[in-house]
Design an enzyme around this catalytic site. Structure first.
Site, PDB file in Angstrom:
ATOM      1  N   SER A 140       4.289   8.556   7.549  1.00  0.00           N
ATOM      2  CA  SER A 140       3.835   7.185   7.406  1.00  0.00           C
ATOM      3  C   SER A 140       4.513   6.512   6.219  1.00  0.00           C
ATOM      4  O   SER A 140       4.981   7.200   5.302  1.00  0.00           O
ATOM      5  CB  SER A 140       2.317   7.236   7.181  1.00  0.00           C
ATOM      6  OG  SER A 140       1.716   6.057   7.594  1.00  0.00           O
ATOM      7  N   PRO A 155       2.717   2.122  15.928  1.00  0.00           N
ATOM      8  CA  PRO A 155       2.577   1.599  14.562  1.00  0.00           C
ATOM      9  C   PRO A 155       1.152   1.138  14.259  1.00  0.00           C
ATOM     10  O   PRO A 155       0.473   0.590  15.128  1.00  0.00           O
ATOM     11  CB  PRO A 155       3.534   0.402  14.562  1.00  0.00           C
ATOM     12  CG  PRO A 155       3.610  -0.030  15.980  1.00  0.00           C
ATOM     13  CD  PRO A 155       3.402   1.193  16.828  1.00  0.00           C
ATOM     14  N   ARG A 191      -6.402   4.152  -1.928  1.00  0.00           N
ATOM     15  CA  ARG A 191      -5.007   4.581  -1.811  1.00  0.00           C
ATOM     16  C   ARG A 191      -4.335   4.782  -3.170  1.00  0.00           C
ATOM     17  O   ARG A 191      -3.481   5.651  -3.328  1.00  0.00           O
ATOM     18  CB  ARG A 191      -4.206   3.591  -0.956  1.00  0.00           C
ATOM     19  CG  ARG A 191      -4.679   3.538   0.501  1.00  0.00           C
ATOM     20  CD  ARG A 191      -3.719   2.778   1.398  1.00  0.00           C
ATOM     21  NE  ARG A 191      -2.491   3.498   1.607  1.00  0.00           N
ATOM     22  CZ  ARG A 191      -1.351   3.260   0.993  1.00  0.00           C
ATOM     23  NH1 ARG A 191      -1.277   2.259   0.132  1.00  0.00           N
ATOM     24  NH2 ARG A 191      -0.286   3.988   1.226  1.00  0.00           N
ATOM     25  N   TYR A 194      -2.976   8.400  -3.573  1.00  0.00           N
ATOM     26  CA  TYR A 194      -1.528   8.590  -3.399  1.00  0.00           C
ATOM     27  C   TYR A 194      -0.706   7.997  -4.548  1.00  0.00           C
ATOM     28  O   TYR A 194       0.510   7.899  -4.434  1.00  0.00           O
ATOM     29  CB  TYR A 194      -1.032   7.900  -2.118  1.00  0.00           C
ATOM     30  CG  TYR A 194      -1.871   8.102  -0.889  1.00  0.00           C
ATOM     31  CD1 TYR A 194      -2.046   9.372  -0.346  1.00  0.00           C
ATOM     32  CD2 TYR A 194      -2.477   7.018  -0.241  1.00  0.00           C
ATOM     33  CE1 TYR A 194      -2.808   9.552   0.803  1.00  0.00           C
ATOM     34  CE2 TYR A 194      -3.232   7.197   0.908  1.00  0.00           C
ATOM     35  CZ  TYR A 194      -3.393   8.468   1.423  1.00  0.00           C
ATOM     36  OH  TYR A 194      -4.139   8.630   2.553  1.00  0.00           O
ATOM     37  N   CYS A 210     -17.417   5.110 -11.894  1.00  0.00           N
ATOM     38  CA  CYS A 210     -17.505   5.996 -13.052  1.00  0.00           C
ATOM     39  C   CYS A 210     -16.436   7.063 -12.963  1.00  0.00           C
ATOM     40  O   CYS A 210     -16.727   8.242 -12.751  1.00  0.00           O
ATOM     41  CB  CYS A 210     -18.880   6.621 -13.117  1.00  0.00           C
ATOM     42  SG  CYS A 210     -20.092   5.402 -13.554  1.00  0.00           S
ATOM     43  N   GLU A 211     -15.201   6.644 -13.066  1.00  0.00           N
ATOM     44  CA  GLU A 211     -14.101   7.584 -12.942  1.00  0.00           C
ATOM     45  C   GLU A 211     -12.848   6.918 -13.496  1.00  0.00           C
ATOM     46  O   GLU A 211     -12.519   5.798 -13.085  1.00  0.00           O
ATOM     47  CB  GLU A 211     -13.933   7.921 -11.448  1.00  0.00           C
ATOM     48  CG  GLU A 211     -12.921   8.960 -11.193  1.00  0.00           C
ATOM     49  CD  GLU A 211     -13.204   9.785  -9.933  1.00  0.00           C
ATOM     50  OE1 GLU A 211     -14.379   9.954  -9.538  1.00  0.00           O
ATOM     51  OE2 GLU A 211     -12.222  10.253  -9.356  1.00  0.00           O
ATOM     52  N   TYR A 240      -5.493   0.983   6.090  1.00  0.00           N
ATOM     53  CA  TYR A 240      -6.046   2.099   5.329  1.00  0.00           C
ATOM     54  C   TYR A 240      -6.782   1.646   4.066  1.00  0.00           C
ATOM     55  O   TYR A 240      -6.868   2.370   3.084  1.00  0.00           O
ATOM     56  CB  TYR A 240      -4.947   3.137   4.993  1.00  0.00           C
ATOM     57  CG  TYR A 240      -4.179   3.578   6.225  1.00  0.00           C
ATOM     58  CD1 TYR A 240      -4.778   4.388   7.177  1.00  0.00           C
ATOM     59  CD2 TYR A 240      -2.872   3.137   6.460  1.00  0.00           C
ATOM     60  CE1 TYR A 240      -4.090   4.770   8.328  1.00  0.00           C
ATOM     61  CE2 TYR A 240      -2.180   3.521   7.611  1.00  0.00           C
ATOM     62  CZ  TYR A 240      -2.797   4.336   8.534  1.00  0.00           C
ATOM     63  OH  TYR A 240      -2.123   4.710   9.671  1.00  0.00           O
TER      64      TYR A 240
END
Ligand code: LLP
Length: 481
Positions: free
Chosen positions: A234, A313, A360, A364, A391-392, A421
């Site tokens: 992808s 696609p 994403r 990624y 909280c990260e 996505y």
């Protein structure tokens, strides 16, 4: 202006931090005379006021035009080489009943990869014959439903599935068309594939196992072998991987023709889109032309007829159509010390969403860009990182871009190219509600998927007794409506 040393090498200070590069923004996104971001004639502040933030804002015409374009390009190019094409929209990128109807109206088929996606397509009224079902671990119930509903094609992903699908088809007195997914060993990332004999991944079966698998498929009266399938990955910008994959599949296709006709070949999806101004996506007419050229020349070399070619696609149809609209809550200038370079400031701009509406970036390290949506400003741009409210510390939406230095709490920000996505992988981490999706067309904005409410968030908690909770407000703090 000099680059902030904290910026990645590819990100240069913009001449105009208000500009909307046409490669990244949807076709009907513009700046109004007031400076406000507008899509199809509806302003960002109107959208925020009416529907709340965060909000996925989808340019409906953009999706329809891209769907029609991919079909027209593949029809034209495969017509040119004496064959035909089928374009499946890969629903995993973003599926809801509205989008299923838009792409169907544009003449596309739809690829679904779970019982849930199948249910959405059926709920949209899509003819089951226009659906393809994927998945490396389809349940027996999913296979059964697909066969019963008359799904046009099921993509077999493992040897085990051959008998499962044949049995289901026999039980329902159907002849089920199937494709066979291959792991062609081609790596999506250009030249790396040349040295690779086999990908270490879960999808498909090897080229070596294919002849036996196809013989087993052909043995079953309840199955009809439609052809081979491969999806190499992808967000691909180069065509080399597709070319190599087409060559490998066609060599096998030619060999298998001795056992009976094979009407189709599916080369998958994966066409890349621009997320930032430095990304260059291949134009769809060029992709279709390259596919037709390689398939036609290989078929001529092998002395076989050109099959109907299918593609799938997802991202390239919905990705560029959408921006996510956020409101800025807090801002911090963080001083970072760099070896030999002294210190530099990274402006952390925190918005009212984050990794729950766009995972994403965290997953990624995907790059995105960002613009002020409620106004323009000529104040010198500052390097920003757009963070979410989770909280990260990895909860980042945009790793790096430049925004006018006077960006302030209350401003609206828009992050483009979030149509694929984004919503599809949204989640409820930290009990944030998933935002609504609004489609805008010809000056009218309407909700196509409503946002979650506090009641939605509490609705599946089996431990809640009616007396324990104050009546849900119907909207969350985020303003999802
Ligand atoms: N066909 C098959 C068999 C696939 O597995 C996929 C994507 C597609 C078609 C559509 O690919 P597209 O044209 O959308 O690139 N979550 C990741 C992407 C995962 C893609 C999975 N398969 C992301 O956010 O980048």
């Amino acid at each position: 202006m000099t680059a902030n040393p904290l910026a990645p090498a590819w990100l240069l200070p913009p001449a105009d931090a208000n500009e909307l590069p046409a490669t990244v923004w949807s076709q009907n996104s513009t700046r109004a005379a007031s400076g406000m971001l507008e899509v199809a004639g509806v302003s960002a502040s109107t959208l925020a006021a009416e529907f709340g933030t965060p909000l996925y804002v989808m340019d409906e015409a953009d999706v329809r035009v891209r769907a029609a374009e991919v079909r027209a390009c593949f029809d034209r190019e495969f017509g040119r080489v004496g064959s035909a094409a089928k374009v499946y929209y890969a629903g995993k990128a973003f599926l809801c009943t509205e989008i299923a109807r838009w792409v169907t109206e544009a003449g596309l088929y739809i690829d679904v990869c779970s019982g849930g996606e199948l249910a959405v397509a059926l709920a949209a009224g899509v003819d089951p014959a226009r659906l393809g079902l994927h998945g490396n671990n389809k349940s027996r119930a999913e296979i059964d439903r697909a066969v019963r509903e008359g799904v046009g094609v099921i993509v077999i992903d493992s040897l085990i599935e051959i008998e499962r699908i044949a049995d289901a088809a026999a039980r329902h007195s159907r002849v089920q068309p199937v494709r066979l997914r291959l792991n062609s060993g081609v790596h999506a990332h250009t030249h790396e594939y040349l040295a690779t004999a086999r990908e270490d991944q879960k999808f498909g079966i090897t080229l070596a196992d294919a002849p036996d698998a196809v013989a087993r498929i052909r043995f079953h009266d309840s199955l009809r072998f439609l052809g081979l399938h491969s999806h190499i990955g992808s967000q691909i910008f180069e065509s080399d991987g597709f070319v190599e994959s087409a060559k490998r599949l066609l060599a096998l296709h030619a060999e298998l023709l001795s056992g009976g006709p094979i009407p189709e070949l599916n080369l998958g999806g994966g066409f890349g889109i621009a997320y930032t101004s430095v990304d260059t996506a291949l134009p769809m007419p060029e992709i279709a032309a390259r596919f037709a050229d390689i398939v036609a020349s290989e078929c001529a070399r092998l002395g076989i007829p050109v099959p109907v070619v299918a593609v799938e696609p997802g991202r390239s149809i919905v990705g560029p159509s959408t921006f996510t609209l956020y409101q800025v809550g807090t801002i911090k200038d963080v001083e970072v010390t760099l070896p030999h370079l002294g210190t530099a400031i990274r402006k952390y701009v925190s918005v009212d969403g984050g990794m729950s509406d766009n995972i994403r970036t965290a997953l990624y390290a995907a790059d995105y860009s960002v613009r002020l949506a409620n106004r323009v400003s000529t104040v010198q741009p500052a390097l920003v990182r757009v963070a979410g409210k989770h909280c990260e510390s990895g909860d980042i939406v945009v790793l790096a871009d430049y925004l006018p230095g006077d960006v302030a709490p209350g401003d609206l920000l828009a992050v483009p190219a979030t149509g694929a996505y984004g919503w599809a992988m949204a989640n409820n981490y930290n009990y944030l509600a998933r935002p609504a999706v609004v489609a805008v067309r010809d000056g009218v904005a309407r909700v196509i998927v409503r946002g979650e409410t506090e009641a939605d968030l509490l609705s599946r908690d089996a431990g809640i007794r009616p007396d324990d909770v104050t009546a849900p407000t119907g909207a969350t703090e985020q303003g999802a409506r």
